[in-house]
Design an enzyme around this catalytic site. Sequence first.
Site, PDB file in Angstrom:
ATOM      1  N   ASP A   1     -19.291  11.732 -42.939  1.00  0.00           N
ATOM      2  CA  ASP A   1     -19.011  11.663 -41.507  1.00  0.00           C
ATOM      3  C   ASP A   1     -19.193  13.049 -40.912  1.00  0.00           C
ATOM      4  OD1 ASP A   1     -17.894  11.403 -38.965  1.00  0.00           O
ATOM      5  OD2 ASP A   1     -16.061  10.436 -39.641  1.00  0.00           O
TER       6      ASP A   1
ATOM      7  N   HIS B   1     -17.660   6.787 -41.157  1.00  0.00           N
ATOM      8  CA  HIS B   1     -16.895   6.667 -39.925  1.00  0.00           C
ATOM      9  C   HIS B   1     -16.717   5.191 -39.558  1.00  0.00           C
ATOM     10  CE1 HIS B   1     -15.295   8.669 -36.348  1.00  0.00           C
ATOM     11  NE2 HIS B   1     -15.715   7.609 -35.677  1.00  0.00           N
TER      12      HIS B   1
ATOM     13  N   SER C   1     -10.610   8.262 -34.729  1.00  0.00           N
ATOM     14  CA  SER C   1     -11.776   8.782 -34.033  1.00  0.00           C
ATOM     15  C   SER C   1     -11.365   9.436 -32.707  1.00  0.00           C
ATOM     16  CB  SER C   1     -12.802   7.657 -33.843  1.00  0.00           C
ATOM     17  OG  SER C   1     -14.059   8.164 -33.472  1.00  0.00           O
TER      18      SER C   1
END
Length: 307
Positions: A243, A273, A149
């Site tokens: 995502d 995610h 991320s």
Amino acid sequence: MDYERLIDEETWAFIRRTAESYPDDAVELSIEDQRRVYDTMCQDFRQPRPAGVETQDRAADGVPVRIYSAGQPTRTVIYFHGGGFVVGGLESHDDVCAELCAQTGYRVVAVDYRLCPEHVHPAQFDDCWSAANWAANEFGDPLILAGDSAGGNLAAAVSHYARGRLDGILGQVLIYPGLGGDRSQGSYQEHAQAPLLTLDEIRFYETVRCAGDPPQGDPTYAPLQDSDYSNLPPTVVVTADCDPLRDDGQIYCSRINAAGGQAHWINEFGLVHGYLRARTAVKRAADSFERISVAIEALGQGIWSYD
């Protein structure tokens, strides 16, 4: 989007379990409360460290790091944690780093970079760059950069900046990274209301990351803002299909390949995610974590098996 069809029951159970400690409206909480509920969620999913993994907390030129080792490693993985640049730290990804150490046999250095909004960009990049240089000098091993991320963003930013400045980076593995793609199209719109990360949440994280307007043309902020993708290390990007950030990975790999480099995009069908936390309960996530570990180990050995 028909998430009931795309997402299997194991993953829905993970989503529900996540929501028990990290509610959908978490970004509306104070920063302090966001960190509290995020830490609670991570603790709920935390796994014990594998046997044989030893840890040491140190300072890397002033940046807190945690070093994981097992045996006599000859490679060092620098791991940058996710959390929107706002939450997370050494504890949130402790088990992930420990398992990567055990599975690859490499040393793993987890970086506890400063968080927003107390420390705005480029503080996070500066800390990650300092830690990477420190690790290279401290251990003398070739490096593999990795992160999930926000941490995937930081790993790529370090890779771009390192060209001509830091030798010995063998590869990078980016896990559902946010790289600064166009929010008006593609997966940002297709999955704007995806479980566990929405477009509105991405916009929130951006507002607290900068003091003022986001920078333009700054690959230390958004690697997709770079104009040069040549001479980057071999790259593997692993994305979650459900995502908003998905297409960033595909676009990033295509630009590296177009510049004559090596990059491979793996898109994990039906995953969302943050699925690293699901690796012990969701088969799709477990399979993906195995692919991530194999990619890190292979890049560390100079092996490229994606042609």
